[in-house]
Write an enzyme that holds these catalytic residues in place. Structure first.
Site, PDB file in Angstrom:
ATOM      1  N   GLU A 154     -11.410   1.385  12.530  1.00 21.02           N
ATOM      2  CA  GLU A 154     -11.791   0.573  11.657  1.00 21.02           C
ATOM      3  C   GLU A 154     -12.226  -1.155  11.831  1.00 21.02           C
ATOM      4  O   GLU A 154     -12.964  -1.684  11.849  1.00 21.02           O
ATOM      5  CB  GLU A 154     -10.904  -0.214  10.291  1.00 21.02           C
ATOM      6  N   LYS A 193      -7.590  -1.549  15.681  1.00 21.79           N
ATOM      7  CA  LYS A 193      -6.504  -2.146  15.041  1.00 21.79           C
ATOM      8  C   LYS A 193      -5.616  -0.832  14.464  1.00 21.79           C
ATOM      9  O   LYS A 193      -4.454  -1.782  14.613  1.00 21.79           O
ATOM     10  CB  LYS A 193      -6.898  -1.619  13.564  1.00 21.79           C
ATOM     11  N   GLN A 194      -5.552   0.099  15.567  1.00 22.29           N
ATOM     12  CA  GLN A 194      -5.102   1.434  14.177  1.00 22.29           C
ATOM     13  C   GLN A 194      -5.040   2.650  15.184  1.00 22.29           C
ATOM     14  O   GLN A 194      -6.129   2.369  16.385  1.00 22.29           O
ATOM     15  CB  GLN A 194      -4.667   2.015  13.272  1.00 22.29           C
ATOM     16  N   ASP A 250      -4.701   8.181   2.340  1.00 27.59           N
ATOM     17  CA  ASP A 250      -3.222   8.036   2.733  1.00 27.59           C
ATOM     18  C   ASP A 250      -2.417   9.293   2.457  1.00 27.59           C
ATOM     19  O   ASP A 250      -1.162   9.168   2.385  1.00 27.59           O
ATOM     20  CB  ASP A 250      -2.833   6.847   2.117  1.00 27.59           C
TER      21      ASP A 250
END
Length: 830
Positions: free
Chosen positions: A508, A628-629, A370
């Site tokens: 992921e 997922k993203q 992050d």
């Protein structure tokens, strides 16, 4: 964003909630957390205990402990950020002269008599307030006002002030002020089968030289971190003194009980001041002595509030963002929580970027990637904090070197999840709450975290000009990450290219091929392209180093002949798969089955966590083209179109505008947005091409925590990367702001719905460069203390398709003490 639970926007600096709603309290507690970079405390009510509606939690940055649990037929070891003793407890009850005593107040028990319940954050001053009024079973009315702070000036102090007002009765109010050591890590439901009792050797006592102070001392079970809290409780009720003050030490709880006369027009104020120290702190002889000494010398509440508010004022001067309406309000809340997690105090600590802040126990307080979304914002406001966060990675470089050797690779393999010492903290199994099954967790194969660290090192150097770090610790990390990628790449004779196999990408969802007997995917495009970028930057940096420093670096790292030549070759010949004219997420992605998106939505409604849904149905997301993203599209987040063109060109592929647009459209249609980072990345990627879609994605990113769009995850801790990323979207994404070669480069692409905003950046000195965007205008102001003019270059168009970079555009200078208003060409607004 109509679903956001925000009661009133009466003040752009106030975040308020009306009424008491036990279903929403845990979310509110996370969003009302107060912290100072050293420690943070969730916004639980002082009388609350851990349960279905509430979860008090206090966390010190970097305070971890390791426990072993037996789950899924095996013993597993996990390291967690530790929920420390709760300093908040302050409960009360009324004792009227003309009737029976009341019971200890609880909003759950007093729901029928609760006439007012309001809590609000004052973002400007960094305080949490609560006002309530209730009528007991005998018709007596009591008003309560509370103000809380976790001191931003002195990172070891916190304070709570409570004022009681009896409206229509005389008697006493009994107050129980405590430190509670009966806590455990129980804040995340899916972890409850795991061990959570991290504290042992709990002792309590009263200060020998202060009748108003109690203390609690404990330590963590395996990391042996000693923790001490001292609490001073004083009553301020004019000339009246408490009728009784009792010290109660029982087991893991240290308390003081005050009984104070009260009546109409005779309010009673109780001030609780707390000091917290651990054995990891510097310049102390022991945590307990330090806590007692600090609370002994702490001022009263008003004094602490004044110095605390002054510290916040200094922070806001360096980092405030101004934007209109609801979006601006949420952005300021995001900034508030970023500063509470990573403040200037962080620069003195050995900590990383906790993905969920210091706001809860989700992800066990671990450090992921992050910082990739956080450091670009901090670089231009608090570069000393960015440097410290990169130093956290550097200190764990030896562990990353050992991790690479453990799998037979050269260089450094940083862990996907990191904690205290830099070993791999990714769990071996994880629980699917939909199916109740514990499943293997292969996310440790996300080796691209190393590229994220290298990217942060490079961008930090560009933004700050800190060559002392870049040429020393930064160069060493960059070289060792490059070595890992060069050694991971395997040449394929048939393709005539290098391949990186058995990895997991940012998506992921996909951890392996359907039916495969081992985890991992081949040639994840994001992994390979960023690996190429790392190798190229390592070459560039080592060539730029002064000869003596380069020789010393190569000698210390035992560089072998021909290594840099291999870096160059691999960086130019890594394989990037394509299918149907778009970049493939990984080799074979285009051969996976298409998903029945509409059917799934019809059956389940919210399908953000598609992986859990399919697994519960006996299926696997590994079989489908579903993400997922952002994965491939993360490349558009990290690199400008010009940089992407050059990156793919270096690899021998064409990446023109049409190919990139096809790729964006392809994955947008196949992404479930199961991560709070997803909306942010897609908003960034779409900002220069599709305004309507970009604004929708930005709204999703802004709402992710305040509306808890993931369905209960924010109550376990905010999503720090998404919060910081929305700020950086304003700062860099919509302005095209880059600091390089002594010039501020800007290529504005404002959204129509967010075309007017402003911020300041720290550039070359103490900061204060003001940037304001308005429709058709760019305003740059330079403070008078700058020694030299600030050079700005404004691009007047998009990047040429050949990837040659931005046109020269318009260059201008802004002298110290002056400002410059520049009209924007229409092309920069398209």
């Amino acid at each position: 964003m109509t679903s956001i639970e925000l009661s009133r926007l009466t003040d752009e600096w106030i975040w308020a909630y009306e009424d008491y709603d036990p279903r929403s309290e845990r979310l509110r507690e996370a969003l009302c957390t107060l912290g100072n970079g050293y420690f943070a405390t969730r916004g639980a009510a002082p009388e609350a205990t851990a349960g279905a509606a509430h979860y008090p939690g206090t966390y010190v940055a970097g305070c971890y402990n390791r426990l072993t649990s037996h789950v899924a037929g095996r013993d597993v070891e996990n390291e967690d950020i530790v929920n420390l003793p709760n300093w908040l407890p302050l409960r009360f009850r009324i004792h009227p002269d003309d009737g029976p005593p009341g019971r200890w107040f609880s909003p759950d028990r007093e729901r029928d008599g609760l006439l007012l319940y309001r809590q609000w954050l004052d973002l400007r001053q960094g305080t949490l307030h609560r006002a309530l009024r209730f009528r007991d079973a005998h018709g007596r009315h009591l008003g309560v006002e509370q103000t809380r702070l976790v001191h931003m000036g002195d990172p070891h102090l916190a304070a709570l002030r409570t004022t009681f007002t009896a409206e229509d009765w005389h008697g006493t109010v009994e107050v129980d002020s405590a430190i509670d050591g009966t806590v455990a890590n129980t804040g995340v439901a899916r972890y409850r089968d795991l061990a959570g009792a991290h504290l042992t050797k709990v002792r309590t006592g009263a200060a020998p030289d202060a009748a108003d102070t109690v203390w609690l001392h404990c330590r963590t079970t395996r990391s042996a971190i000693h923790v001490a809290l001292a609490a001073r409780t004083r009553c301020r009720a004019g000339r009246r003194k408490p009728e009784q003050v009792l010290t109660k030490l029982a087991g893991r709880r240290a308390a003081q009980r005050l009984t104070v006369p009260i009546g109409p027009k005779k309010p009673v104020t109780v001030e609780k001041t707390v000091a917290l120290h651990t054995s990891k702190d510097r310049a102390i002889s022991s945590p307990l002595e330090a806590a007692l000494e600090r609370v002994r010398h702490a001022g009263d509440f008003n004094t602490l509030l004044g110095s605390h508010a002054a510290a916040w004022e200094r922070l806001w001067r360096r980092a405030d963002v101004e934007a209109p309406g609801e979006a601006g309000h949420i952005l300021r809340l995001h900034l508030f929580h970023v500063l509470q997690t990573l403040s200037p105090h962080t620069a003195d600590l050995d900590v990383g970027v906790p993905a969920r802040g210091l706001h809860g126990e989700a992800y066990r307080g671990h450090v992921f990637w992050d910082e990739l979304f956080v450091l670009p914002y901090l670089n231009l406001h608090f570069p000393e904090v960015s440097r410290a966060l990169l130093a956290y990675r550097y200190r764990r470089l030896p562990q990353a070197l050992r991790a690479a050797r453990a799998i037979g690779r050269d260089g450094a393999r940083f862990p996907w999840q990191s904690g205290s010492d830099g070993r791999e903290e990714t769990p071996e199994v994880h629980l699917n709450p939909r199916s109740g099954r514990w499943l293997p967790d292969h996310s440790r194969l996300q080796h691209h975290v190393g590229s994220a660290i290298a990217y942060n090192v490079w961008r930090y150097g560009q933004a700050t000009g800190d060559t002392a770090f870049l040429h020393a610790e930064g160069a060493e990390m960059l070289v060792q990450i490059a070595r890992f990628w060069a050694d991971s790449a395997v040449f394929d004779d048939e393709l005539g290219r290098y391949r990186i196999k058995r990895v997991v990408g940012p998506d992921e969802y996909h951890e392996g091929y359907p039916g495969a007997d081992r985890p991992g995917l081949d040639d994840n495009a994001y992994t390979n392209v960023t690996a190429s970028w790392v190798l190229a930057r390592a070459l560039e940096l080592t060539r730029e180093l002064p000869a003596s420093r380069r020789d010393d670096l190569f000698d210390r790292l035992d560089m072998r002949p021909g290594e840099t030549e291999l870096w160059d070759e691999v960086s130019r010949r890594l394989y990037v798969p394509f299918h149907r004219g778009v970049v493939s997420q990984f080799a074979g992605y285009g051969e996976l089955a298409e998903l029945d998106w509409e059917g799934l939505r019809a059956r389940h409604g919210d399908i953000r966590r598609l992986d859990r849904i399919l697994e519960a149905e006996g299926d696997s997301v590994n079989r489908y083209q579903a993400s997922k993203q952002a994965d491939v599209l993360m490349l558009g987040y990290l690199f400008t179109p010009a940089e992407l063109g050059r990156l793919f060109g270096r690899l021998g592929y064409d990446m023109d505008e049409a190919t990139w647009r096809r790729t964006v459209d392809y994955y947008l249609a196949r992404t479930s947005h199961g991560s709070t980072l997803s909306g942010l990345v897609h908003a960034w990627v779409l900002a220069r091409a599709r305004h309507r879609d970009a604004w929708e994605q930005l709204q999703e990113a802004l709402a992710s925590d305040v509306a808890d769009i993931q369905g209960g995850t924010t109550a376990e801790g905010i999503h720090l990367g998404a919060m910081a990323g929305t700020l950086d979207l304003l700062q860099r994404g919509l302005t095209g702001l880059e600091a390089r070669d002594g010039v501020l480069w800007m290529d504005p692409a404002p959204l129509p719905e967010l075309s007017e905003y402003g911020f300041s950046v720290r550039y070359r000195s103490d900061g204060g460069i003001q940037v304001r965007m308005k429709p058709g205008q760019l305003w740059v102001g330079v403070p008078p203390w700058e020694e030299e003019p600030v050079r700005v270059r404004l691009a007047d168009g998009y990047v040429a398709r050949d990837g040659a970079g931005p046109r020269d555009g318009v260059g201008f200078e802004v002298a110290p003490g002056e400002n410059r208003l520049m009209p924007l060409r229409e092309s920069t607004l398209s």
